[in-house]
Design a protein around this motif. Structure first.
Motif, PDB file in Angstrom:
ATOM      1  N   SER A   2       0.840  -1.209   0.000  1.00 44.23           N
ATOM      2  CA  SER A   2       0.000   0.000   0.000  1.00 44.23           C
ATOM      3  C   SER A   2       0.868   1.250   0.000  1.00 44.23           C
ATOM      4  O   SER A   2       0.562   2.235  -0.683  1.00 44.23           O
ATOM      5  CB  SER A   2      -0.917   0.010   1.234  1.00 44.23           C
ATOM      6  OG  SER A   2      -1.801  -1.082   1.217  1.00 44.23           O
ATOM      7  N   ARG A  31       3.754  10.305  -9.467  1.00 45.99           N
ATOM      8  CA  ARG A  31       3.215  10.397 -10.830  1.00 45.99           C
ATOM      9  C   ARG A  31       2.744  11.819 -11.164  1.00 45.99           C
ATOM     10  O   ARG A  31       2.725  12.226 -12.319  1.00 45.99           O
ATOM     11  CB  ARG A  31       2.079   9.402 -10.994  1.00 45.99           C
ATOM     12  CG  ARG A  31       1.550   9.304 -12.436  1.00 45.99           C
ATOM     13  CD  ARG A  31       0.351   8.376 -12.533  1.00 45.99           C
ATOM     14  NE  ARG A  31       0.753   6.997 -12.273  1.00 45.99           N
ATOM     15  CZ  ARG A  31       0.135   6.187 -11.426  1.00 45.99           C
ATOM     16  NH1 ARG A  31      -0.895   6.641 -10.711  1.00 45.99           N
ATOM     17  NH2 ARG A  31       0.530   4.948 -11.273  1.00 45.99           N
ATOM     18  N   LYS A  32       2.383  12.585 -10.115  1.00 45.05           N
ATOM     19  CA  LYS A  32       1.863  13.944 -10.335  1.00 45.05           C
ATOM     20  C   LYS A  32       2.895  14.859 -11.010  1.00 45.05           C
ATOM     21  O   LYS A  32       2.515  15.831 -11.649  1.00 45.05           O
ATOM     22  CB  LYS A  32       1.440  14.567  -9.003  1.00 45.05           C
ATOM     23  CG  LYS A  32       0.329  13.831  -8.282  1.00 45.05           C
ATOM     24  CD  LYS A  32       0.079  14.461  -6.920  1.00 45.05           C
ATOM     25  CE  LYS A  32      -0.938  13.692  -6.112  1.00 45.05           C
ATOM     26  NZ  LYS A  32      -1.125  14.273  -4.754  1.00 45.05           N
ATOM     27  N   ASP A  86       1.915  -2.085 -11.608  1.00 45.92           N
ATOM     28  CA  ASP A  86       0.524  -2.341 -11.230  1.00 45.92           C
ATOM     29  C   ASP A  86       0.521  -3.155  -9.924  1.00 45.92           C
ATOM     30  O   ASP A  86       0.855  -4.352  -9.919  1.00 45.92           O
ATOM     31  CB  ASP A  86      -0.196  -3.105 -12.330  1.00 45.92           C
ATOM     32  CG  ASP A  86      -1.681  -3.279 -12.026  1.00 45.92           C
ATOM     33  OD1 ASP A  86      -2.129  -2.739 -10.982  1.00 45.92           O
ATOM     34  OD2 ASP A  86      -2.378  -3.947 -12.799  1.00 45.92           O
ATOM     35  N   TYR A  87       0.164  -2.488  -8.851  1.00 46.15           N
ATOM     36  CA  TYR A  87       0.156  -3.154  -7.542  1.00 46.15           C
ATOM     37  C   TYR A  87      -1.193  -3.778  -7.203  1.00 46.15           C
ATOM     38  O   TYR A  87      -1.334  -4.391  -6.142  1.00 46.15           O
ATOM     39  CB  TYR A  87       0.515  -2.141  -6.445  1.00 46.15           C
ATOM     40  CG  TYR A  87       1.972  -1.731  -6.457  1.00 46.15           C
ATOM     41  CD1 TYR A  87       2.959  -2.557  -5.944  1.00 46.15           C
ATOM     42  CD2 TYR A  87       2.358  -0.494  -6.975  1.00 46.15           C
ATOM     43  CE1 TYR A  87       4.296  -2.182  -5.944  1.00 46.15           C
ATOM     44  CE2 TYR A  87       3.688  -0.105  -6.982  1.00 46.15           C
ATOM     45  CZ  TYR A  87       4.659  -0.948  -6.467  1.00 46.15           C
ATOM     46  OH  TYR A  87       5.965  -0.574  -6.469  1.00 46.15           O
ATOM     47  N   ASP A 108       2.365   1.682  -3.496  1.00 48.84           N
ATOM     48  CA  ASP A 108       1.352   2.152  -4.444  1.00 48.84           C
ATOM     49  C   ASP A 108       1.037   3.627  -4.201  1.00 48.84           C
ATOM     50  O   ASP A 108       0.916   4.424  -5.153  1.00 48.84           O
ATOM     51  CB  ASP A 108       0.089   1.302  -4.283  1.00 48.84           C
ATOM     52  CG  ASP A 108      -0.966   1.629  -5.330  1.00 48.84           C
ATOM     53  OD1 ASP A 108      -0.622   1.650  -6.530  1.00 48.84           O
ATOM     54  OD2 ASP A 108      -2.122   1.867  -4.940  1.00 48.84           O
ATOM     55  N   ARG A 109       0.912   3.997  -2.948  1.00 51.05           N
ATOM     56  CA  ARG A 109       0.622   5.388  -2.591  1.00 51.05           C
ATOM     57  C   ARG A 109       1.768   6.308  -3.008  1.00 51.05           C
ATOM     58  O   ARG A 109       1.549   7.408  -3.538  1.00 51.05           O
ATOM     59  CB  ARG A 109       0.364   5.495  -1.083  1.00 51.05           C
ATOM     60  CG  ARG A 109      -0.056   6.851  -0.610  1.00 51.05           C
ATOM     61  CD  ARG A 109      -0.561   6.813   0.828  1.00 51.05           C
ATOM     62  NE  ARG A 109       0.431   6.263   1.747  1.00 51.05           N
ATOM     63  CZ  ARG A 109       0.349   5.079   2.343  1.00 51.05           C
ATOM     64  NH1 ARG A 109      -0.681   4.287   2.090  1.00 51.05           N
ATOM     65  NH2 ARG A 109       1.303   4.660   3.176  1.00 51.05           N
ATOM     66  N   ARG A 110       2.997   5.868  -2.811  1.00 53.04           N
ATOM     67  CA  ARG A 110       4.167   6.665  -3.176  1.00 53.04           C
ATOM     68  C   ARG A 110       4.244   6.840  -4.700  1.00 53.04           C
ATOM     69  O   ARG A 110       4.540   7.929  -5.204  1.00 53.04           O
ATOM     70  CB  ARG A 110       5.423   5.993  -2.640  1.00 53.04           C
ATOM     71  CG  ARG A 110       6.692   6.812  -2.844  1.00 53.04           C
ATOM     72  CD  ARG A 110       7.915   6.040  -2.366  1.00 53.04           C
ATOM     73  NE  ARG A 110       7.809   5.695  -0.957  1.00 53.04           N
ATOM     74  CZ  ARG A 110       7.949   4.461  -0.480  1.00 53.04           C
ATOM     75  NH1 ARG A 110       8.166   3.441  -1.327  1.00 53.04           N
ATOM     76  NH2 ARG A 110       7.855   4.225   0.810  1.00 53.04           N
ATOM     77  N   GLN A 111       3.958   5.750  -5.426  1.00 53.55           N
ATOM     78  CA  GLN A 111       4.004   5.816  -6.888  1.00 53.55           C
ATOM     79  C   GLN A 111       2.967   6.798  -7.418  1.00 53.55           C
ATOM     80  O   GLN A 111       3.256   7.612  -8.314  1.00 53.55           O
ATOM     81  CB  GLN A 111       3.758   4.418  -7.470  1.00 53.55           C
ATOM     82  CG  GLN A 111       3.726   4.385  -9.000  1.00 53.55           C
ATOM     83  CD  GLN A 111       3.601   2.965  -9.511  1.00 53.55           C
ATOM     84  OE1 GLN A 111       4.605   2.321  -9.813  1.00 53.55           O
ATOM     85  NE2 GLN A 111       2.377   2.467  -9.617  1.00 53.55           N
ATOM     86  N   ASN A 112       1.751   6.780  -6.851  1.00 54.84           N
ATOM     87  CA  ASN A 112       0.701   7.712  -7.273  1.00 54.84           C
ATOM     88  C   ASN A 112       1.055   9.147  -6.946  1.00 54.84           C
ATOM     89  O   ASN A 112       0.713  10.078  -7.686  1.00 54.84           O
ATOM     90  CB  ASN A 112      -0.628   7.332  -6.610  1.00 54.84           C
ATOM     91  CG  ASN A 112      -1.181   6.017  -7.130  1.00 54.84           C
ATOM     92  OD1 ASN A 112      -0.912   5.632  -8.278  1.00 54.84           O
ATOM     93  ND2 ASN A 112      -1.943   5.312  -6.283  1.00 54.84           N
ATOM     94  N   GLN A 113       1.765   9.328  -5.847  1.00 48.15           N
ATOM     95  CA  GLN A 113       2.168  10.673  -5.436  1.00 48.15           C
ATOM     96  C   GLN A 113       3.215  11.240  -6.404  1.00 48.15           C
ATOM     97  O   GLN A 113       3.121  12.393  -6.854  1.00 48.15           O
ATOM     98  CB  GLN A 113       2.724  10.627  -4.012  1.00 48.15           C
ATOM     99  CG  GLN A 113       3.024  11.980  -3.411  1.00 48.15           C
ATOM    100  CD  GLN A 113       3.568  11.860  -1.992  1.00 48.15           C
ATOM    101  OE1 GLN A 113       4.111  10.819  -1.616  1.00 48.15           O
ATOM    102  NE2 GLN A 113       3.436  12.925  -1.211  1.00 48.15           N
ATOM    103  N   GLN A 149       5.880   2.459 -14.286  1.00 51.35           N
ATOM    104  CA  GLN A 149       4.735   2.350 -13.388  1.00 51.35           C
ATOM    105  C   GLN A 149       4.396   0.864 -13.182  1.00 51.35           C
ATOM    106  O   GLN A 149       4.234   0.112 -14.142  1.00 51.35           O
ATOM    107  CB  GLN A 149       3.525   3.095 -13.973  1.00 51.35           C
ATOM    108  CG  GLN A 149       3.772   4.579 -14.177  1.00 51.35           C
ATOM    109  CD  GLN A 149       4.054   5.306 -12.871  1.00 51.35           C
ATOM    110  OE1 GLN A 149       3.217   5.350 -11.979  1.00 51.35           O
ATOM    111  NE2 GLN A 149       5.258   5.860 -12.758  1.00 51.35           N
TER     112      GLN A 149
END
Length: 368
Positions: A66, A76-77, A94-95, A69-74, A92
Motif C-alpha cells: 500500500s 506520478r503527479k 501495477d500493484y 502504491d501510494r508513493r508511486q501515485n504521489q 509504473q
C-alpha cells in the motif's frame, strides 16, 4: 531528511515545490534519490517477510505494498521532470493484484487466528480475537459469511460484567427506596470497551465476572437526648438623667446658665435557657470486591454513613432587652418532635452512597 531515512517526507517536500513551480535542481535530485531508496527499502522488506513464510506477515506485506502504491501515485503527479536536460520518468508498476493477494491472505490469517484464540476460552483471548475478526472483516468481509456473528460472540465473551449490589446482614427491614438510594451510583468513567457495570438488585450473580457488594453490617441509633444550658445576659442601658449638684446641694449651671445633667444608667438582666435536642443514626458497612471465576475476594473496605438531628430552642426569664440578637432568634424556635429511627436511617443513605461510589471508583483497577 534522506540522511535520517525520512524518504517519504523528502519526497513530499520536493513534490510540493515542484507543483508550485519553485523547485530547484537539488529538490529534484532529492526526489529521485529518495524515491529510489524508499522503494528499494520497501521491496527488500517485502522479500524478507515473504521468505519467513509466516502467515502473520501478510498484514505487514499488505501495508508495505500500500505504501509503494501510494508513493508511486504521489510521484506520478510530477512525471516526467528534467534535471540539467535529462528527462526522468519511472516505470509504473501495477500493484492491484499484489494488494489484493496480500489483503486476502491477511484477512484469512486474522480469521483463522481469531478462531484459534476463541478456543482458549480466556477473556484476554476473546478480546484479541475480536480485534482479529474486525481486521478480517475490514480486509475481506465477503469471504467470511459468519464474521459478524464471530465479532458479536467475541465481544460478548470478552466483556467483563460487573454487578453492583447491596446486601443487608442486619435484622432491620428497609423499604425498596432505601436500596434504590444506595444504588443511585453514577458509573460514567468506570466503564470501558471491555468492562460493563450493572447496578441493580435481585440479579443472578452467576452471570457476572465480578460482584461489588455493599454489605450493611451494623445499625446504630442513639437515644433521644435533651440537654439544657443557662446563660445570664447583662446589659447597661440609659435610664433618664440626674442633675449635677455642687457641694451645697444646688444644681450646677453651665456657662450659658443651663442646668447641668448627666445620663443615669441601670443594668438589665435576663437568663437564656437553651434546650438542645440530639439524635444520631449510623450505618456501618463494608464493600466487598468478589471475582466469581476463580472465586476469590479481591478486597474488603469498611465505610459508614451518619445522619444527625440537632435542634436548639430557647426561653428567657427576665428583661428581654438584655439578650443578644442571636439569643432572640433562638427564642423563635420551638421544640420539635424527634425524627423516627427509619427516617434517620434513610438520611444515612446519601453519605453512605457517596462513600460507596468513592470506593468503587478508587478501586476500578481491580476490575479488568
Amino acid at each position: 531528511l534522506i540522511e535520517q531515512g525520512n524518504y517519504d517526507k523528502a519526497i513530499e517536500k520536493s513534490i510540493k515545490k515542484m507543483l508550485k513551480g519553485n523547485a530547484d535542481t537539488d529538490d529534484k535530485l532529492m526526489l529521485d534519490k529518495a524515491y529510489r531508496l524508499a522503494n528499494q527499502q520497501d521491496e527488500e522488506r517485502i522479500k524478507f517477510l515473504k521468505s519467513e513464510g509466516k502467515p502473520e506477515n501478510w498484514e505487514q506485506i499488505y501495508f508495505t505494498y500500500s505504501r509503494l502504491d501510494r508513493r508511486q501515485n504521489q510521484v506520478r503527479k510530477v512525471l516526467p521532470f528534467q534535471i540539467k536536460g535529462k528527462t526522468f520518468n519511472y516505470n509504473q508498476k501495477d500493484y492491484a493484484s499484489l494488494l489484493a493477494e496480500s489483503k486476502t491472505k491477511a484477512a484469512e490469517y486474522h480469521y483463522a487466528f481469531g478462531k484459534r484464540l476463541m478456543e482458549d476460552q480466556l477473556k484476554e483471548s476473546y478480546r484479541s480475537a475480536y480485534q482479529s475478526f474486525l481486521k478480517a472483516k475490514k480486509y475481506r468481509e465477503s469471504a467470511f459469511p459468519d464474521i459478524n456473528n464471530l465479532i458479536d460472540e467475541a465481544k460478548l465473551l470478552g466483556t467483563t460484567y460487573v454487578l453492583i449490589e447491596v446486601s443487608n446482614a442486619t435484622n432491620a427491614r428497609f423499604p425498596a427506596d432505601f436500596y434504590d438510594k444506595l444504588l443511585a451510583i453514577n458509573t460514567s468513567g468506570l466503564e470501558s470497551n471491555w468492562v460493563n457495570y450493572i447496578v441493580g438488585r435481585n440479579s443472578r450473580s452467576d452471570r457476572y465476572d465480578y460482584l461489588i457488594t455493599l454489605e450493611i453490617q451494623n445499625i446504630i441509633v442513639s437515644p433521644e437526648e435533651y440537654s439544657s444550658k443557662e446563660t445570664q445576659r447583662k446589659k447597661r442601658v440609659e435610664d433618664g438623667f440626674e442633675y449635677v449638684l455642687d457641694s451645697r446641694g444646688n444644681v450646677m449651671k453651665d456657662s450659658l446658665g443651663n442646668d447641668i445633667k448627666i445620663p443615669k444608667y441601670k443594668q438589665l438582666t435576663c437568663v437564656l435557657i437553651e434546650r438542645e435536642q440530639h439524635k444520631e443514626a449510623t450505618i456501618e458497612a463494608q464493600v466487598v470486591f468478589l471475582q466469581t471465576t476463580p472465586r476469590q475476594i479481591k478486597k474488603r473496605e469498611a465505610l459508614s454513613g451518619t445522619s444527625v438531628f440537632n435542634h436548639v430552642s430557647a426561653r428567657a426569664i427576665g428583661d428581654y432587652e438584655a439578650l443578644l440578637p442571636e439569643d432572640k432568634v433562638k427564642l423563635k424556635a420551638e421544640p420539635l418532635p424527634f425524627p423516627d429511627d427509619l427516617s434517620m436511617l434513610m438520611d444515612c443513605t446519601e453519605p453512605l452512597k457517596n462513600a460507596f461510589e468513592d470506593i468503587v471508583r478508587s478501586n476500578k483497577n481491580l476490575i479488568y
